[in-house]
Each structure stands twice: as structure tokens, then as C-alpha cells.
Enzyme design. Structure first.
Site, PDB file in Angstrom:
ATOM      1  N   GLU A 161       0.835  -1.205   0.000  1.00  0.00           N
ATOM      2  CA  GLU A 161       0.000   0.000   0.000  1.00  0.00           C
ATOM      3  C   GLU A 161       0.869   1.254   0.000  1.00  0.00           C
ATOM      4  OE1 GLU A 161      -2.934  -0.205   3.116  1.00  0.00           O
ATOM      5  OE2 GLU A 161      -4.232  -1.457   1.884  1.00  0.00           O
ATOM      6  N   GLU A 318      -6.476  -7.508  -0.651  1.00  0.00           N
ATOM      7  CA  GLU A 318      -6.957  -7.473   0.736  1.00  0.00           C
ATOM      8  C   GLU A 318      -8.398  -7.023   0.776  1.00  0.00           C
ATOM      9  OE1 GLU A 318      -4.925  -4.821   3.378  1.00  0.00           O
ATOM     10  OE2 GLU A 318      -2.953  -5.419   2.673  1.00  0.00           O
TER      11      GLU A 318
HETATM   12  C1  GAL Z   1      -4.238  -2.345   5.008  1.00  0.00           C
HETATM   13  C2  GAL Z   1      -2.833  -2.908   5.168  1.00  0.00           C
HETATM   14  C3  GAL Z   1      -2.802  -4.180   5.980  1.00  0.00           C
HETATM   15  C4  GAL Z   1      -3.690  -4.041   7.180  1.00  0.00           C
HETATM   16  C5  GAL Z   1      -5.093  -3.710   6.742  1.00  0.00           C
HETATM   17  C6  GAL Z   1      -6.078  -3.610   7.881  1.00  0.00           C
HETATM   18  O1  GAL Z   1      -4.167  -0.965   4.899  1.00  0.00           O
HETATM   19  O2  GAL Z   1      -2.228  -3.161   3.918  1.00  0.00           O
HETATM   20  O3  GAL Z   1      -1.472  -4.445   6.368  1.00  0.00           O
HETATM   21  O4  GAL Z   1      -3.200  -3.025   7.991  1.00  0.00           O
HETATM   22  O5  GAL Z   1      -5.090  -2.480   6.079  1.00  0.00           O
HETATM   23  O6  GAL Z   1      -7.357  -3.269   7.442  1.00  0.00           O
END
Ligand code: GAL
EC number: 3.2.1.23
Length: 680
Positions: A161, A318
Site C-alpha cells: 500500500e 486485501e
Molecule cells: C491495510 C494494510 C494491511 C492491514 C489492513 C487492515 O491498509 O495493507 O497491512 O493493515 O489495512 O485493514
């Protein structure tokens, strides 16, 4: 390129047939060795076939500047491979270890107010720090050389990110790099002074060294300086992405490289339309912000990701199985939402469905963030829902690799316009670029009309109708492209505060909407924004807020479709349309919101003959998403409601999510149905 990834990721039995990928971020370093084997066993049980490893492992991989520890990662990769799980291996550069920031505090970012962002969380590094870059690339080289031939490796995951916490750095490194970027862009100081309009407020620069990032100032900083700093900041991170990528490509030319974007909510610092060409396949992270428009927003983000990926399949890197940990109140997902949200991304082109994270942490800032294996363990409803989703994705294997079929309607999303339209010292501080685009998209969803989010870099000719909400920055070339688009038969719809400035944020003179004035056949001498809470009535019974324009029609063939009924502009045009070549150009001068746009859109779409593909009763309840692949045409129907929805009149083999009674499909509550139709 995602197809390469799919074939690199053999199943447990060595099967390389196309299939959808399913998995998570996997952080084994948070757990004792004894848990790893159980992890792999449960991954197989759930149908997991890919995980991202090592994202935050720098301190573990390189405990001091001169020592390395890869033994544990060797073992993890071997175990995963034996279990048939492919690895999207992170370059581990997202969070620098304490030894590095202690030795080199000069890598820490600095805010606009001069505060240092100290270590203790993550992503505390300056995108432009040469010191950070050197250490990061050293780590990347070590990893790439060590794992270049590891059979588990299916892709590289650059950093994580990029820009999540460090997009705007105002340090001295940033100042130096900003000047270099500006020299490249403008070549001479005179050109920069012209572009920035420095005759205003005695800002003329006589040496490059005088130029700074827009640090906290006495009043509004120069708007073009601000806009260029946004462009520069996006480019600085892109440059970091390229540096890691180039090294990876040098060492492992056959392994695809990605990095996870954040196309969601108000993440606006990174111009992903510009970044997409730098990687081998687009990946995205998405988290739902519960609220009245969360369904629309999820669909919008997935759709925009597809647009950024050029309609090709992309990777959902994610999302969450249930609650997150970073909202004021972190609401758990209701039964069915885990699958529905996941499949909505697939509907919009995701060929991989992954979560943050595999096993819920017992310690650390994210210990209350859901995961695939929750604190309760595998004997839980959540893990059962995860395993069920794994089986569903397996059944959807035929969808893998299929591309988005262009919709008749495209909605143009443009980072320059997003950045510039929301800057300070404007007619209103209340304008929200993304919200306006989302409202148009949501209105089309309510009408059951498919639309593709596209960017100014997309092939705009593919759509019969182009909606360009708040297309604020219109350089001369873009104005020509849009004019040609309408002349060749396209139907352009644009809104208030569009066509106002060029690429330097200089106003197009002679009356608004500047660059689009002639095309639209209207002229506005003065903006007329509305105070917060004020509203005006239009003569089609809709209501406008935020903005109005005092429009004069300047061409004989401009039609006034809707007029203001109340307010200062009462009796004057609110919505206009003009023929242009074989197409038309329409203008909407106020913010109508979703309800108003639902009323107006059928009229605006009339000349293009665009109608809903859904039967009337299903419109609004069901989101229609179509994709087409080599093996046929996949029709995804998403039930946005908590009730059964009947959908008569659609043919096709049901792959998932619906029952058929005498030609009427029934979609269960929150269900996603997938039909396969023969290729036309
Ligand atoms: C994203 C990040 C992850 C985790 C996730 C939690 O921003 O890439 O490592 O922190 O959010 O929602």
C-alpha cells in the site's frame, strides 16, 4: 499477465488449469513454528491457493545492518509449497526496522507543519530518501536472489500500500526531489513562474533553491504549487515502485510484479490510472465503510479498479472477512456478507480474492481486525464461511481470465480533476469529487443500468455515453478529444465546475465552462454556489444543492431540458443539451444527488437509446454486472437486499446463487448469482 500468475500457481496436485485465486496476507513471524503446519493444513481445508508473505518482515529478515536471517522464511515457503499454496512474496520494505531509523533518522517523513513521523507504527520512510532507497534495494536484491528459483514463488509484492501513511512528505529530501521533478517538467524557471502564476502575491522565483514543498504557510499556498506537489508525491512513490520492480525484473524476469493499490473511499494521493502501466497486473485492497452508500461504494471501487486495469482481470489483495480495527466502531459482517462482498469483486473482474489476514493476530495494533482464522480458531462460523467461499471460488474456475465486456455508459474518473477541484480558495469548500462520481454511479445502479468507471487514459470511444462529473481540469487536448468523441456519435454528459482550468490550474477565460463552453453551447459569467443546507427546486421536481450556475444559452441548437424553479436562477436553464456532430453534449449545473439523477438520467440517456437490461421489479435490488470470457459470457447478478428477489426473463446456465422456476430466477438474500450464456 495475471494468467501467467495463475499458471505459475500449481494446485496441490500440480494442476495448472486456470482458476480463481484465494488466500490472504500470511504473517507467520507472529507465530511459533508449531502453528505453521496447522496453518498450511487449514489453508488446504479452506481451498487457499495463494498467500502474501513477508510484508512486514524486514526486522526479522535483517535483524541488524549486517546480519540476515532467511532460515525461517525458507521453511515457511517450503511448507507452503508442499501444501500447494503459491506465494506472492513481499519485498518487505514497507516498515523499516528500528536499527535503520536509529542509525538514519533522516529517512523519517516530515509533515507540512514540520513534525517528524517517528518510528513505532509502520511506513515511516520518505519516498525520496536516497538512504532509505539504498537499504530497501539491498533487501530486495537479497530476497530476489535467494528465492528466484523457489517453486512457491508466483509473484512479487512490492512494498505494501505505497502511500498509505507517507504520501505527503515535506522533508528536505522531498524539497530536493520536488525541485528535480519541477526542472524536468518545466525546464526553465520562467516556464515554472508562468505555470505557477507567481506574479500573484510576489511569489516569483529567481533560483530553483527557493522552491519548497507547500509547507505550513501564512495563508493559501500557491494552487499550482499544491497541484504539482500532489503530482510529484504520486510520482515519487511510483518511482520507488519502479526502482524495486526494475531490480526484481533484472533478477527474476519471469516472475510478475504487482503492488497493492487502495482504490477505496477517500484515498486520493496516488494516481493509480498512471501507476497501472508500471506493474504486471493490478492489485487492489478494499475495506467497506459501513453506511448508507456502502453497497454503492464497494461496487464503485471494484468497478474503478477494473477500469484502471483496462478491463483485464485483477487481483483483490486485501479485504476483510468481518470487522476491521480502525473505524470508530468496527462492525462485524452479517451472515452472507463475506461471500457477497468477495463475489462482487469477482463480478467486477477480480481473479483473486484475498484477505487481510490469514490468522488473527494475538498482539499488536491489529489484534481486533478479523481474519480467515479468528481468535476463536477453526471451529467457528467465520472459518466455516471462509471454507465455503473457497469451495464457491473453485466452482467458478471457468470465469478465470475473462475480461470485462464494455458497458454502453462510461463514467470518467480523473485524478487531476479530483486533486484540483477540491483545493482551497475555491467557490466552495463543500465540493466532493468522488461523491459526485459515486452519485452518478449509484443512480445508474438504481436504474439497473451498467456503467464502467474509466479514466482519462482509457479508450473513451468504447462507450456510447460518457459521464464526466466535475471534469475540472481540461487541457486543450482533452477538450479536442471530447469534441471529437461527440462529433463521432458519442453522448457526453458533464456537470458544474467542469472545463474550468488547464493543466496548470489556470482558468480558461471568456466565460465558464471554459474549455467546454463551445461544445456545450452555453456561457456562465459567475458561479453561484449554495450555502450548506440551502437547496433550489428544479422544474422536473428534483432538488439541487451545493452549486448553481447563471447559464446563458449561446447556440441556437442548445436545448434547455430542465430549468430552475426557485432561487436566484429561477426561470434560467439548469440542464442543457446540444447536438454536436452525430452525438450530443449535455450539462448539469447543480448537484442533484442520487434521487435527482435517477429522475434525470433516463432523459439524458435517451439520445443514446441506453436502457436497463433488468426487468423492472429487479432494478435497484439487483446489480447487473456482465463479463465475457473465451468460454462464454458470464452474467453476475448481485442481490443488494436482505430479501429474495425474483428476476424473470434471463437465460443461461446457473453456475451459482440462484434457483430457476419456470424461467424466473430467484436470488436469495445477499446472494450473488452467476449465469453462463453462450458467446454471442
Ligand atoms: C491495510 C494494510 C494491511 C492491514 C489492513 C487492515 O491498509 O495493507 O497491512 O493493515 O489495512 O485493514
Amino acid at each position: 499477465m495475471i494468467s501467467t500468475l495463475l499458471s505459475r500457481s500449481a494446485g496441490p496436485d500440480g494442476d495448472t488449469a486456470p482458476r480463481l485465486l484465494f488466500g490472504a496476507d500470511y504473517n507467520p513471524e507472529q507465530w511459533p513454528r508449531s502453528v505453521w503446519e496447522e496453518d498450511v493444513r487449514l489453508m488446504r481445508e479452506a481451498g487457499v491457493n495463494v498467500v502474501s508473505v513477508g510484508i512486514f518482515s524486514w526486522a526479522r529478515l535483517q535483524p541488524t545492518a549486517d546480519t540476515w536471517d532467511f532460515g525461517w522464511l525458507d521453511e515457511v515457503l517450503d511448507l507452503l509449497h508442499e501444501g500447494g499454496v503459491g506465494v506472492d512474496l513481499a519485498t518487505a520494505t514497507a516498515s523499516p526496522p528500528p536499527w535503520l531509523t536509529t542509525a538514519h533518522p533522516e529517512v523519517l517523513p516530515v509533515t507540512a507543519t514540520g513534525e517528524t513521523l517517528w518510528p513505532g507504527a509502520r511506513q515511516h520512510w520518505r519516498p525520496t530518501s536516497p538512504v532509505f532507497r539504498e537499504y530497501a534495494l539491498r533487501l530486495v536484491r537479497k530476497l530476489a536472489e535467494r528465492y528466484r528459483d523457489h517453486p512457491a514463488l508466483v509473484a512479487w509484492h512490492v512494498n505494501n500500500e505505497l502511500g498509505c501513511h507517507n504520501v505527503y512528505d515535506h522533508s528536505d529530501d522531498a524539497a530536493r526531489a520536488f525541485r528535480e521533478w519541477l526542472r524536468e517538467r518545466y525546464r526553465t524557471l520562467d516556464a515554472l513562474n508562468d505555470a505557477w502564476g507567481t506574479a500573484f502575491w510576489s511569489q516569483r522565483y529567481s533560483a530553483w533553491e527557493q522552491i519548497l514543498p507547500p509547507r505550513l504557510a501564512a495563508s493559501h499556498p500557491n494552487p499550482t504549487q499544491q497541484l504539482d506537489f500532489k503530482r510529484f508525491s504520486s510520482d515519487a512513490l511510483k518511482d520507488h515502485l519502479r526502482a524495486e520492480r526494475d531490480l526484481l525484473r533484472e533478477i527474476t524476469p519471469d516472475v510478475p510484479v504487482t503492488t497493492n493499490f487502495m482504490v477505496m473511499g477517500n484515498t486520493k494521493g496516488m494516481d493509480y490510472a498512471d501507476w497501472a502501466g508500471e506493474i504486471d497486473f493490478v492489485s487492489n485492497d478494499h475495506y467497506v465503510h459501513p453506511g448508507p452508500q456502502d453497497r454503492d461504494e464497494l461496487s464503485f471501487s471494484a468497478n474503478l479498479t477494473s477500469g484502471i486495469a483496462g478491463g483485464r482481470p485483477w487481483f483483490l489483495m486485501e479485504h476483510s472477512t468481518s470487522a476491521v480495527n480502525w473505524q470508530p466502531v468496527n462492525v462485524a459482517k452479517r451472515p452472507g456478507e463475506l461471500a457477497r462482498d468477495s463475489l462482487l469483486h469477482v463480478a467486477h473482474g477480480a481473479d483473486a480474492v484475498c484477505f487481510f489476514q490469514w490468522r488473527q493476530s494475538a498482539a499488536g495494533a491489529e489484534k481486533y481486525h478479523s481474519a480467515m482464522v479468528p481468535h476463536a480458531g477453526a471451529d467457528s462460523d467465520l472459518f466455516r464461511a471462509v471454507a465455503e467461499l473457497g469451495a464457491t471460488l473453485k466452482a467458478l474456475a471457468p470465469v478465470a481470465g475473462s475480461e470485462r465486456e464494455p458497458a454502453a455508459v462510461g463514467i470518467v474518473y480523473d485524478w487531476d480533476s479530483w486533486w484540483a477541484s477540491e483545493q482551497d480558495s475555491h467557490p466552495t469548500a463543500l465540493l466532493r469529487y468522488r461523491q459526485e462520481a459515486l452519485d452518478w454511479y449509484a443512480a445508474l445502479l438504481r436504474l439497473g443500468i451498467r456503467a464502467d468507471l474509466v479514466t482519462t487514459r482509457s479508450d473513451l470511444q468504447r462507450h456510447q455515453v460518457l459521464i464526466a462529473p466535475v471534469l475540472h481540469v481540461v487541457p486543450a487536448d482533452l477538450a479536442k478529444t471530447l469534441t471529437r468523441y461527440t462529433e463521432q456519435g458519442g453522448h457526453l454528459i458533464t456537470t458544474y465546475f467542469s472545463g474550468i482550468v488547464d493543466e496548470h490550474d489556470h482558468v480558461w477565460l471568456g466565460g465558464y465552462p471554459g474549455a467546454l463552453r463551445d461544445l456545450l453551447g452555453i456561457r456562465v459569467e459567475e458561479f453561484a454556489p449554495l450555502l450548506d443546507g440551502d437547496a433550489v427546486e428544479l422544474d422536473d421536481a428534483t432538488t439541487g444543492t451545493l452549486w448553481t450556475d447563471r447559464i446563458t444559452v449561446t447556440a441556437d441548437d442548445t436545448d434547455v431540458l430542465v430549468r430552475y424553479r426557485t432561487g436566484e436562477q429561477a426561470g434560467r436553464p439548469a440542464v442543457t443539451r446540444r447536438p454536436s456532430g452525430r452525438g450530443t453534449a449535455a450539462y448539469v449545473s447543480t448537484r442533484l444527488g442520487v434521487d435527482g439523477l435517477v429522475t434525470l438520467l433516463p432523459r439524458l440517456l435517451e439520445p443514446a437509446g441506453v436502457r436497463s437490461e433488468l426487468p423492472e421489479g429487479a432494478r435497484g435490488s439487483v446489480e447487473p454486472v456482465v463479463r465475457r470470457g473465451p468460454e462464454g459470457r458470464f452474467l453476475f447478478l448481485v442481490n443488494r437486499t436482505d430479501d429474495d428477489v425474483p428476476v424473470p426473463g434471463l437465460d443461461g446456465e446457473i453456475l451459482l446463487g440462484a434457483t430457476d422456476t419456470d424461467g424466473t430466477l430467484t436470488l436469495g438474500p445477499r446472494a450473488v448469482a452467476v449465469l453462463r450464456q453462450p458467446a454471442s
